[in-house]
Design an enzyme around this catalytic site. Structure first.
Site, PDB file in Angstrom:
ATOM      1  N   HIS A 127       0.832  -1.210   0.000  1.00 59.61           N
ATOM      2  CA  HIS A 127       0.000   0.000   0.000  1.00 59.61           C
ATOM      3  C   HIS A 127       0.866   1.260   0.000  1.00 59.61           C
ATOM      4  CE1 HIS A 127      -2.822   2.823   2.326  1.00 59.61           C
ATOM      5  NE2 HIS A 127      -3.400   2.627   1.161  1.00 59.61           N
ATOM      6  N   ARG A 128       0.855   1.970  -1.129  1.00 56.71           N
ATOM      7  CA  ARG A 128       1.725   3.134  -1.336  1.00 56.71           C
ATOM      8  C   ARG A 128       3.197   2.725  -1.203  1.00 56.71           C
ATOM      9  NH1 ARG A 128      -1.690   7.170   2.724  1.00 56.71           N
ATOM     10  NH2 ARG A 128      -3.730   6.307   2.156  1.00 56.71           N
ATOM     11  N   GLU A 159       0.554  -0.834  -4.759  1.00 54.36           N
ATOM     12  CA  GLU A 159      -0.592   0.072  -4.879  1.00 54.36           C
ATOM     13  C   GLU A 159      -0.080   1.490  -4.756  1.00 54.36           C
ATOM     14  OE1 GLU A 159      -3.838   2.680  -3.319  1.00 54.36           O
ATOM     15  OE2 GLU A 159      -1.901   2.200  -2.439  1.00 54.36           O
ATOM     16  N   ASP A 174      -1.054   5.988  -5.885  1.00 51.81           N
ATOM     17  CA  ASP A 174      -2.076   7.000  -6.177  1.00 51.81           C
ATOM     18  C   ASP A 174      -1.518   7.976  -7.204  1.00 51.81           C
ATOM     19  OD1 ASP A 174      -3.880   6.410  -3.656  1.00 51.81           O
ATOM     20  OD2 ASP A 174      -1.838   6.639  -2.907  1.00 51.81           O
ATOM     21  N   HIS A 211      -0.666  10.488  -2.414  1.00 51.43           N
ATOM     22  CA  HIS A 211      -2.030  10.189  -1.973  1.00 51.43           C
ATOM     23  C   HIS A 211      -2.873  11.439  -1.800  1.00 51.43           C
ATOM     24  CE1 HIS A 211      -5.200   9.532   1.057  1.00 51.43           C
ATOM     25  NE2 HIS A 211      -5.382   8.403   0.404  1.00 51.43           N
ATOM     26  N   GLU A 251      -4.366   3.922  -8.411  1.00 48.74           N
ATOM     27  CA  GLU A 251      -5.608   4.570  -7.998  1.00 48.74           C
ATOM     28  C   GLU A 251      -5.677   5.970  -8.575  1.00 48.74           C
ATOM     29  OE1 GLU A 251      -8.089   6.256  -4.139  1.00 48.74           O
ATOM     30  OE2 GLU A 251      -6.506   4.770  -3.788  1.00 48.74           O
ATOM     31  N   LYS A 307      -6.785   9.534  -8.424  1.00 55.10           N
ATOM     32  CA  LYS A 307      -7.202  10.433  -7.341  1.00 55.10           C
ATOM     33  C   LYS A 307      -7.915  11.647  -7.923  1.00 55.10           C
ATOM     34  CE  LYS A 307      -6.260  10.141  -3.541  1.00 55.10           C
ATOM     35  NZ  LYS A 307      -6.941   9.542  -2.368  1.00 55.10           N
ATOM     36  N   ASP A 347       0.171  -2.196   4.357  1.00 55.92           N
ATOM     37  CA  ASP A 347       1.357  -1.371   4.595  1.00 55.92           C
ATOM     38  C   ASP A 347       2.572  -2.227   4.920  1.00 55.92           C
ATOM     39  OD1 ASP A 347      -0.170   0.973   4.356  1.00 55.92           O
ATOM     40  OD2 ASP A 347      -0.577   1.076   6.512  1.00 55.92           O
TER      41      ASP A 347
END
Length: 245
Positions: free
Chosen positions: A9-10, A36, A38, A51, A111, A113, A231
């Site tokens: 995640h990120r 993943e 953004d 993000h 993702e 945004k 994470d």
């Protein structure tokens, strides 16, 4: 995308500043086979990874990404807020992550945004970048803006999309198919075994977020999800080795 995906995640945001190349490299070191991130757009229409719509939280700057040029944005320090060990980390471009993923065989969840600040042409630019790097089969485009996902499917039927959502959606599989989505990226508490089974039967993958506790990971693995967004990809990697998923 039939392999189980350990999505960082990120990046490995528990161990490095989120959405930086340091976090992406760390994720791969920790056993992630997916990342993943953004994507947003600068004032000169460059695709960058962050993000928040504003740079305040994760850099030493102030203001909105949309008001920065790429050159201005990359002068900011995107690492020191996390630790002095990461001082000087830059805000990366999407193409840097795509190049990394292409070289390593990594799945990338991008993702969009664009729920708060509209970025005209974002879908077209992201799809063009994915095609430039030949990553069509290893990219999933996700968003809370489901209108955007419908647009992406019209532009690129061959690139997977995923609906992001928080609470329970009634007849979620039916809804996903009206949007043309290939996967369900649901908040972890909205994921139940019976929903996972139905989704699997209808050709939809579940990738819940953001799952950091080992007990939650185990619950979702038992439910049969196709991937997990976390994470801590190292923790999930260790569990996967035990479970032999």
């Amino acid at each position: 995308m039939k392999a189980f995906i350990n999505f960082a995640h990120r990046g490995a945001s528990g161990a490095a500043p989120e959405n930086t190349m340091a976090a992406f490299h760390k994720a791969l070191e920790q056993g992630a086979n997916g990342i993943e991130t953004d994507v947003q757009m600068t004032s000169d229409h460059k695709l960058v990874l962050m993000h928040d719509e504003a740079v305040n939280r994760t850099t030493n700057g102030q203001g909105y990404i949309k008001d920065y040029t790429l050159s201005e944005l990359q002068q900011l320090d995107a690492g020191s807020w996390f630790s002095e060990a990461f001082k000087g980390e830059q805000v990366p471009e999407l193409k840097q992550l795509l190049a990394l993923g292409k070289d390593r065989g990594t799945f990338i969840n991008i993702e969009l945004k664009n729920g708060i600040i509209p970025y005209p042409g974002l879908e077209e630019e992201v799809i063009a970048a994915v095609r430039e790097y030949g990553m069509e089969e290893r990219v999933i485009i996700s968003s809370f803006n489901h209108y955007s996902l419908v647009h992406c499917k019209k532009l690129a039927p061959d690139i997977a999309t995923a609906i992001l959502y928080m609470e329970g959606l009634y007849q979620v599989c039916d809804y996903a198919q009206t949007v043309g989505a290939d996967a369900l990226h649901a908040f972890k508490y909205a994921v139940l075994p019976e929903l996972v089974a139905e989704a699997r039967d209808r050709g939809l993958a579940y990738h819940p977020f953001t799952v950091n506790a080992p007990d939650e990971m185990k619950r979702l693995l038992k439910a049969g999800v196709s991937g997990i967004i976390t994470d801590y990809p190292d923790v999930l990697h260790a569990l996967l080795q035990q479970e032999e998923v």
